[in-house]
Design a protein around this motif. Structure first.
Motif, mmCIF file in Angstrom:
data_model
loop_
_atom_site.group_PDB
_atom_site.id
_atom_site.type_symbol
_atom_site.label_atom_id
_atom_site.label_comp_id
_atom_site.label_asym_id
_atom_site.label_seq_id
_atom_site.Cartn_x
_atom_site.Cartn_y
_atom_site.Cartn_z
ATOM 1 N N TYR A 12 0.818 -1.210 0.000
ATOM 2 C CA TYR A 12 0.000 0.000 0.000
ATOM 3 C C TYR A 12 0.856 1.266 0.000
ATOM 4 O O TYR A 12 0.431 2.293 -0.531
ATOM 5 N N VAL A 13 2.040 1.230 0.570
ATOM 6 C CA VAL A 13 2.947 2.386 0.480
ATOM 7 C C VAL A 13 3.262 2.654 -0.988
ATOM 8 O O VAL A 13 3.177 3.797 -1.468
ATOM 9 N N ASN A 14 3.585 1.592 -1.737
ATOM 10 C CA ASN A 14 3.887 1.752 -3.161
ATOM 11 C C ASN A 14 2.657 2.174 -3.948
ATOM 12 O O ASN A 14 2.745 2.999 -4.868
ATOM 13 N N ASN A 15 1.499 1.625 -3.607
ATOM 14 C CA ASN A 15 0.279 1.982 -4.315
ATOM 15 C C ASN A 15 -0.086 3.452 -4.070
ATOM 16 O O ASN A 15 -0.539 4.148 -4.976
ATOM 17 N N ALA A 16 0.132 3.927 -2.847
ATOM 18 C CA ALA A 16 -0.135 5.341 -2.545
ATOM 19 C C ALA A 16 0.767 6.253 -3.366
ATOM 20 O O ALA A 16 0.328 7.307 -3.846
#
Length: 199
Positions: free
Chosen positions: A176-180
Protein backbone atom coordinates in the motif's frame (compact mmCIF):
# COMPACT_ATOMS: atom_id res chain seq x y z
CA UNK A 1 -1.88 37.47 -4.66
CA UNK A 2 -1.06 34.07 -6.18
CA UNK A 3 -0.49 33.76 -9.91
CA UNK A 4 -2.54 31.29 -11.93
CA UNK A 5 0.47 28.98 -12.24
CA UNK A 6 1.01 29.09 -8.45
CA UNK A 7 -2.68 28.30 -7.87
CA UNK A 8 -2.48 25.43 -10.36
CA UNK A 9 0.63 24.07 -8.62
CA UNK A 10 -1.12 24.29 -5.22
CA UNK A 11 -4.18 22.46 -6.56
CA UNK A 12 -1.96 19.79 -8.11
CA UNK A 13 -0.14 19.33 -4.77
CA UNK A 14 -3.46 18.85 -2.99
CA UNK A 15 -4.56 16.32 -5.61
CA UNK A 16 -1.31 14.40 -5.11
CA UNK A 17 -1.27 14.41 -1.29
CA UNK A 18 -4.94 15.01 -0.43
CA UNK A 19 -6.28 17.51 2.04
CA UNK A 20 -6.70 17.40 5.79
CA UNK A 21 -8.61 19.71 8.11
CA UNK A 22 -7.88 21.69 11.25
CA UNK A 23 -10.65 21.91 13.85
CA UNK A 24 -9.95 25.02 15.93
CA UNK A 25 -6.53 24.42 17.48
CA UNK A 26 -6.60 20.70 16.68
CA UNK A 27 -4.43 20.26 13.59
CA UNK A 28 -3.24 17.17 11.72
CA UNK A 29 0.49 16.51 11.47
CA UNK A 30 1.55 14.76 8.30
CA UNK A 31 5.10 13.53 7.81
CA UNK A 32 6.66 13.08 4.37
CA UNK A 33 5.22 10.71 1.77
CA UNK A 34 1.76 10.54 3.32
CA UNK A 35 -1.26 10.33 1.04
CA UNK A 36 -4.93 11.10 1.65
CA UNK A 37 -7.49 10.28 -1.04
CA UNK A 38 -9.39 13.30 -2.39
CA UNK A 39 -12.66 12.30 -0.72
CA UNK A 40 -11.22 10.97 2.55
CA UNK A 41 -11.39 13.09 5.71
CA UNK A 42 -8.45 13.53 8.12
CA UNK A 43 -9.57 15.97 10.82
CA UNK A 44 -8.08 17.40 14.02
CA UNK A 45 -5.36 15.85 16.17
CA UNK A 46 -4.23 13.14 13.78
CA UNK A 47 -0.57 12.29 13.28
CA UNK A 48 0.25 10.49 10.03
CA UNK A 49 3.74 9.01 10.12
CA UNK A 50 5.98 8.67 7.06
CA UNK A 51 4.49 6.64 4.21
CA UNK A 52 1.05 6.23 5.76
CA UNK A 53 -2.10 6.56 3.68
CA UNK A 54 -5.85 7.10 4.08
CA UNK A 55 -7.95 5.82 1.19
CA UNK A 56 -11.24 6.74 -0.47
CA UNK A 57 -14.24 7.51 1.76
CA UNK A 58 -12.28 6.78 4.94
CA UNK A 59 -12.72 9.10 7.94
CA UNK A 60 -10.10 9.74 10.61
CA UNK A 61 -11.64 12.16 13.11
CA UNK A 62 -9.40 13.48 15.89
CA UNK A 63 -11.90 15.95 17.33
CA UNK A 64 -11.63 14.90 21.01
CA UNK A 65 -8.47 12.78 21.32
CA UNK A 66 -5.19 11.97 19.58
CA UNK A 67 -5.12 9.50 16.68
CA UNK A 68 -1.75 8.21 15.48
CA UNK A 69 -1.30 6.35 12.18
CA UNK A 70 2.07 4.63 12.20
CA UNK A 71 4.78 4.60 9.58
CA UNK A 72 3.75 2.72 6.43
CA UNK A 73 0.24 2.06 7.77
CA UNK A 74 -2.75 2.15 5.42
CA UNK A 75 -6.38 2.92 6.25
CA UNK A 76 -8.41 1.47 3.41
CA UNK A 77 -11.60 2.60 1.72
CA UNK A 78 -14.58 3.36 3.95
CA UNK A 79 -12.80 2.72 7.25
CA UNK A 80 -13.65 4.91 10.26
CA UNK A 81 -11.19 5.82 13.02
CA UNK A 82 -12.25 7.85 16.06
CA UNK A 83 -11.45 8.08 19.76
CA UNK A 84 -13.03 9.11 23.07
CA UNK A 85 -11.50 11.44 25.65
CA UNK A 86 -8.90 9.41 27.52
CA UNK A 87 -8.90 6.63 24.91
CA UNK A 88 -6.61 7.65 22.05
CA UNK A 89 -6.35 5.49 18.95
CA UNK A 90 -2.85 4.32 18.06
CA UNK A 91 -1.97 2.27 15.01
CA UNK A 92 1.57 0.90 14.95
CA UNK A 93 3.99 0.58 12.07
CA UNK A 94 2.94 -1.25 8.87
CA UNK A 95 -0.65 -1.87 9.96
CA UNK A 96 -3.29 -2.64 7.32
CA UNK A 97 -6.81 -1.48 8.19
CA UNK A 98 -9.18 -3.26 5.81
CA UNK A 99 -12.13 -1.76 3.96
CA UNK A 100 -15.03 -0.60 6.16
CA UNK A 101 -13.26 -1.46 9.45
CA UNK A 102 -14.08 0.65 12.50
CA UNK A 103 -11.44 1.44 15.12
CA UNK A 104 -12.40 3.42 18.21
CA UNK A 105 -10.04 4.36 21.05
CA UNK A 106 -7.89 1.25 20.65
CA UNK A 107 -4.25 0.26 20.15
CA UNK A 108 -3.18 -1.88 17.19
CA UNK A 109 0.36 -3.33 17.22
CA UNK A 110 2.92 -3.26 14.41
CA UNK A 111 2.40 -5.45 11.32
CA UNK A 112 -1.20 -6.28 12.23
CA UNK A 113 -3.94 -6.71 9.65
CA UNK A 114 -7.45 -5.59 10.60
CA UNK A 115 -9.87 -7.48 8.34
CA UNK A 116 -12.71 -6.03 6.28
CA UNK A 117 -15.57 -4.79 8.43
CA UNK A 118 -13.88 -5.57 11.76
CA UNK A 119 -14.80 -3.44 14.81
CA UNK A 120 -12.31 -2.72 17.61
CA UNK A 121 -13.57 -0.65 20.58
CA UNK A 122 -12.16 1.55 23.35
CA UNK A 123 -9.15 0.40 25.34
CA UNK A 124 -8.80 -2.81 23.32
CA UNK A 125 -5.13 -3.65 22.83
CA UNK A 126 -4.03 -5.81 19.91
CA UNK A 127 -0.45 -7.13 19.90
CA UNK A 128 1.94 -7.00 16.97
CA UNK A 129 1.74 -9.44 14.05
CA UNK A 130 -1.94 -10.21 14.63
CA UNK A 131 -4.50 -11.13 12.00
CA UNK A 132 -8.03 -9.91 12.81
CA UNK A 133 -10.59 -11.68 10.64
CA UNK A 134 -13.27 -9.98 8.57
CA UNK A 135 -16.27 -8.79 10.62
CA UNK A 136 -14.61 -9.64 13.94
CA UNK A 137 -16.00 -7.71 16.91
CA UNK A 138 -13.50 -6.84 19.66
CA UNK A 139 -15.25 -5.40 22.75
CA UNK A 140 -13.98 -2.65 25.03
CA UNK A 141 -10.89 -3.42 27.08
CA UNK A 142 -10.07 -6.75 25.40
CA UNK A 143 -6.37 -7.58 25.02
CA UNK A 144 -4.80 -10.02 22.57
CA UNK A 145 -1.15 -11.17 22.61
CA UNK A 146 1.21 -10.84 19.65
CA UNK A 147 0.91 -13.31 16.75
CA UNK A 148 -2.79 -14.07 17.36
CA UNK A 149 -5.37 -15.12 14.79
CA UNK A 150 -8.47 -13.28 16.06
CA UNK A 151 -11.88 -14.34 14.80
CA UNK A 152 -15.55 -14.09 15.69
CA UNK A 153 -18.09 -11.90 17.43
CA UNK A 154 -17.19 -11.46 20.19
CA UNK A 155 -13.67 -12.15 18.97
CA UNK A 156 -11.40 -14.84 20.37
CA UNK A 157 -7.78 -15.73 19.70
CA UNK A 158 -8.20 -19.08 17.99
CA UNK A 159 -4.51 -19.87 17.47
CA UNK A 160 -1.06 -18.42 16.91
CA UNK A 161 -0.45 -17.41 13.30
CA UNK A 162 2.01 -19.40 11.22
CA UNK A 163 5.37 -18.19 9.95
CA UNK A 164 3.85 -18.01 6.45
CA UNK A 165 1.03 -15.76 7.73
CA UNK A 166 3.61 -13.55 9.49
CA UNK A 167 5.38 -13.10 6.15
CA UNK A 168 2.09 -12.15 4.45
CA UNK A 169 1.50 -9.53 7.16
CA UNK A 170 5.03 -8.21 6.70
CA UNK A 171 4.42 -7.46 3.01
CA UNK A 172 0.78 -6.32 3.13
CA UNK A 173 1.44 -2.73 4.24
CA UNK A 174 4.48 -2.02 1.99
CA UNK A 175 2.30 -2.87 -1.02
CA UNK A 176 0.00 0.00 0.00
CA UNK A 177 2.95 2.39 0.48
CA UNK A 178 3.89 1.75 -3.16
CA UNK A 179 0.28 1.98 -4.31
CA UNK A 180 -0.14 5.34 -2.54
CA UNK A 181 2.93 6.65 -4.41
CA UNK A 182 1.30 5.57 -7.67
CA UNK A 183 -1.98 7.31 -6.80
CA UNK A 184 -0.11 10.44 -5.70
CA UNK A 185 1.47 10.78 -9.14
CA UNK A 186 -1.02 9.15 -11.54
CA UNK A 187 -4.53 9.89 -10.21
CA UNK A 188 -6.17 12.32 -12.61
CA UNK A 189 -9.81 13.41 -12.84
CA UNK A 190 -11.43 13.06 -16.25
CA UNK A 191 -14.67 14.44 -17.66
CA UNK A 192 -17.59 12.53 -19.20
CA UNK A 193 -15.73 12.49 -22.54
CA UNK A 194 -12.71 10.80 -20.99
CA UNK A 195 -10.57 13.95 -21.24
CA UNK A 196 -8.27 15.08 -18.44
CA UNK A 197 -9.72 17.82 -16.28
CA UNK A 198 -7.24 20.67 -15.82
CA UNK A 199 -6.10 20.94 -12.18
Amino acid sequence: MQSNSAKSAARAAIARRGISYALGDRRPIREEETWVAPNAAVIGTVTMKKGSSVWFNATVRGDVEQITIGEGTNVQDGAVIHADKGSPTTLGKNVTVGHMAMLHGCTIGDNTLVGIGAVVLNRANIGENCLIGANAFIPEGKTFPPNSLILGSPAKAVKEISEKQRMVLKYSAPHYVNNARRFATDLQPINENGEDVKQ
